[in-house]
Design an enzyme around this catalytic site. Structure first.
Site, PDB file in Angstrom:
ATOM      1  N   LYS A   1       9.009  -0.983   3.045  1.00  0.00           N
ATOM      2  CA  LYS A   1       8.255  -0.122   3.960  1.00  0.00           C
ATOM      3  C   LYS A   1       9.079   0.331   5.151  1.00  0.00           C
ATOM      4  CE  LYS A   1       4.949  -1.949   6.482  1.00  0.00           C
ATOM      5  NZ  LYS A   1       3.638  -2.434   6.970  1.00  0.00           N
TER       6      LYS A   1
ATOM      7  N   GLU B   1      -9.484 -10.318  16.994  1.00  0.00           N
ATOM      8  CA  GLU B   1      -9.222  -9.472  15.834  1.00  0.00           C
ATOM      9  C   GLU B   1     -10.530  -8.904  15.291  1.00  0.00           C
ATOM     10  OE1 GLU B   1      -6.293  -8.577  14.889  1.00  0.00           O
ATOM     11  OE2 GLU B   1      -5.226  -9.905  16.267  1.00  0.00           O
TER      12      GLU B   1
ATOM     13  N   ARG C   1       0.809  -1.215   0.000  1.00  0.00           N
ATOM     14  CA  ARG C   1       0.000   0.000   0.000  1.00  0.00           C
ATOM     15  C   ARG C   1       0.845   1.271   0.000  1.00  0.00           C
ATOM     16  NH1 ARG C   1      -4.182  -0.536   4.760  1.00  0.00           N
ATOM     17  NH2 ARG C   1      -2.865  -2.251   5.488  1.00  0.00           N
TER      18      ARG C   1
ATOM     19  N   GLY D   1      -7.428  -5.178  17.053  1.00  0.00           N
ATOM     20  CA  GLY D   1      -7.891  -6.283  17.889  1.00  0.00           C
ATOM     21  C   GLY D   1      -8.328  -5.749  19.244  1.00  0.00           C
TER      22      GLY D   1
END
Length: 455
Positions: free
Chosen positions: A25, A158, A18, A144
Site C-alpha cells: 500500500k 474509537e 483493500r 476516533g
C-alpha cells in the site's frame, strides 16, 4: 522551537488488502511519488532528524525501496499486526536510544504538511507531554473522537467503542502524535487491548498518560484534507484529487496561468515559473521544470524535462526524460523529444522524433524528421549544429554530426557526417517510366478481379 534531535516513527506495516494489489500500500503513488516518500519528506521538513519505519512481515519491496530513498532510516518489522501501539513498539530499539521528542506518523497519510507536523513538537516545547493532531469534520464516522476538557485532551474513543453521545462529537483524531522525550516506551508497555477489536491502540497513550498526571493536548489542524488516510483505490483517488487541487492553487497563486485548471495534472516536484501559460489537458510527470514565460499548449505530456523561458511546447507534444529545451525553443504537434538538448531559438514543429541528440541554436527541423538512435543493442548520438536547416522526412542514422549552417534535402537518409555550410542529399535518383503507371494499375485490377471470381 523544534528539537533538532526529533525522531519520527512511521508506521507502514499495514497489508493494504483493500487495495487489491500486489504492490504494498505505501508504495502506491499520489502526485507521482510513493505514499511513504511523501510522509518521510514531510517528517523531515517538519523537524525530524531521525527516522524509523515499521514495516510488515514480508514487506521486502518496502524495505528495498527505503534502502534507496531513505538509506539512513532504521527499519523494523512488525511480525504480528496487533494494533498501532504494538506497531510502535516494534521500533523499541530506536526509542531506547533516542533522547529527544518522538513523532508517530502513518505511511498511508501523505498529505500532512510539514508545518502541521512541526506544530505538534512546538506544543511539546510549550509544556505539553503528549500532543495529538485533531481536526473537525462534518463526517466523523469511522474516526476516533477527542474528549477535551478545559484545554486538556483526556482520551480518544474509537468509533467501535463510542456510545451515541460520543459519536456526535465532530472533533476527530488523525492518529498523528508527539511525545516528550523518554515517555513513549513506558506508555506503550502500559497500553492494554480491552476494546472491541482486541488491539493495542496507540491513542490509548493519552488515557494512560493523563492517569499518570501527564498533560495531553490536541493541536487542531485547519484543513481536514491533510489527514486523509488511504486504504483502498477510491481513497487513493480522493487523495490524488486533493493533491492536484493544492498544486493548481499554488501554481496560480505564484503567477502561472492555467486556462482550465481542473484538466492540468502535476507531480510533487513540478516547478513552473512566473507567467507560464498552461493550456488544457496537460500532464506534468515527475522531474519537470518550466521557466518563466513559457507556454505549454494543450494535450502535452512532459516528464523529466526542462523547458526554457519563452519556449512553446505543443499542442500534442511529448517531452521524455532528459529533454532540455533552451529559451524560445518551439516544439510543436506530435513531436517527441528524449534525452536531447535543443538550443536557443531552434524549432522542431511537426511530427518528429528527436532522441539522444543535440540541436544547435536557431536550427529548423522539418516535419517527419527522425533521429535513429538505437541499433538494437546500443544508443548513439546525433549532433546537429547551429543554423542548420533539416529538410522534411530526413532520417539521421546515429552516430552522425551535421555542422553549423548545413542543409539536408527533404527525404534524405543521412548516414555520414555533414560538414558545416554543406548540403547533403541522401536519397535515390528519381526515375520516370512513361505509361508504366497505367499498365501497373491495369494488371493489379485484373488480378483483383480474378481473385474475386475464383479464377
Amino acid at each position: 522551537m523544534i528539537d533538532p534531535s526529533c525522531l519520527a516513527v512511521v508506521l507502514a506495516a499495514g497489508e493494504g488488502t483493500r487495495m487489491k494489489s500486489d504492490l504494498p500500500k505505501v508504495l502506491h503513488a499520489v502526485g507521482g511519488r510513493p505514499l511513504i516518500d511523501a510522509v518521510l519528506e514531510s517528517a523531515r521538513a517538519g523537524g525530524a532528524s531521525r527516522v524509523a519505519v515499521v514495516i510488515g512481515a514480508g514487506a521486502d519491496r518496502v524495505r528495498a525501496h527505503l534502502g534507496k530513498v531513505a538509506p539512513d532510516a532504521q527499519v523494523f518489522e512488525q511480525r504480528e499486526r496487533l494494533g498501532t501501539a504494538h506497531a510502535a513498539l516494534a521500533a523499541r530499539e530506536a526509542l531506547a536510544t533516542h533522547h529527544g521528542p518522538v513523532l508517530v506518523l502513518f505511511g498511508d497519510t501523505p498529505l500532512v504538511r510539514p508545518a502541521t507536523i512541526a506544530s505538534l513538537v512546538d506544543r511539546l516545547s510549550a509544556g505539553a507531554d503528549i500532543a495529538l493532531l485533531g481536526f473537525t469534520t462534518d463526517a466523523p464516522t469511522g474516526y476516533g473522537r477527542l474528549i477535551i476538557q478545559e484545554g486538556r485532551l483526556l482520551a480518544i474513543v474509537e468509533e467501535k467503542d463510542a456510545d451515541t453521545a460520543t459519536k456526535s462529537i465532530r472533533l476527530c483524531n488523525s492518529g498523528i502524535m508527539a511525545f516528550r522525550p523518554g515517555l513513549l516506551p513506558d506508555l506503550l508497555d502500559a497500553i492494554g487491548n480491552e476494546n472491541a477489536k482486541g488491539e493495542y491502540y496507540l491513542t490509548d497513550a493519552v488515557a494512560v498518560g493523563t492517569a499518570r498526571g501527564l498533560r495531553a493536548e490536541a493541536v487542531i489542524g485547519k484543513d481536514e484534507d491533510e489527514f486523509v488516510g488511504i486504504n483502498d483505490r477510491a481513497q487513493l483517488a480522493a487523495a490524488e484529487a486533493i493533491f492536484q487541487q493544492r498544486m493548481r492553487a499554488e501554481a496560480m497563486a505564484a503567477g502561472v496561468t492555467l486556462v482550465a485548471p481542473e484538466t492540468v495534472f502535476f507531480s510533487f516536484d513540478t516547478k513552473l515559473g512566473r507567467d507560464v501559460v498552461v493550456e488544457p489537458n496537460v500532464v506534468f510527470a515527475p522531474g519537470v521544470t518550466v521557466a518563466s514565460g513559457a507556454t505549454i499548449r494543450a494535450f502535452s505530456h512532459i516528464e523529466g524535462a526542462r523547458v526554457g523561458g519563452g519556449a512553446i511546447v505543443g499542442p500534442y507534444s511529448r517531452l521524455r526524460p532528459g529533454a532540455d529545451l533552451a529559451e524560445n525553443v518551439h516544439v510543436g504537434n506530435f513531436v517527441e523529444i528524449k534525452n536531447a538538448r535543443v538550443d536557443q531559438g531552434a524549432k522542431v514543429n511537426h511530427l518528429t522524433y528527436i532522441g539522444d541528440a543535440s540541436i544547435g541554436a536557431r536550427t529548423n527541423v522539418g516535419a517527419g524528421t527522425i533521429t535513429c538512435n538505437y541499433d538494437g543493442f546500443f544508443k548513439h548520438k546525433t549532433v546537429i549544429g547551429a543554423d542548420v536547416f533539416v529538410g522534411s522526412n530526413t532520417v539521421m542514422v546515429a552516430p552522425v554530426t551535421v555542422g553549423d549552417n548545413a542543409l539536408t534535402a527533404a527525404g534524405s537518409v543521412i548516414t555520414a557526417d555533414v560538414p558545416g555550410d554543406a548540403m547533403a542529399f541522401g536519397r535515390a535518383r528519381q526515375e520516370v517510366k512513361e505509361g508504366m503507371g497505367a499498365a501497373k494499375k491495369a494488371a493489379l485490377a485484373a488480378r483483383k478481379a480474378a481473385s474475386k471470381s475464383g479464377g
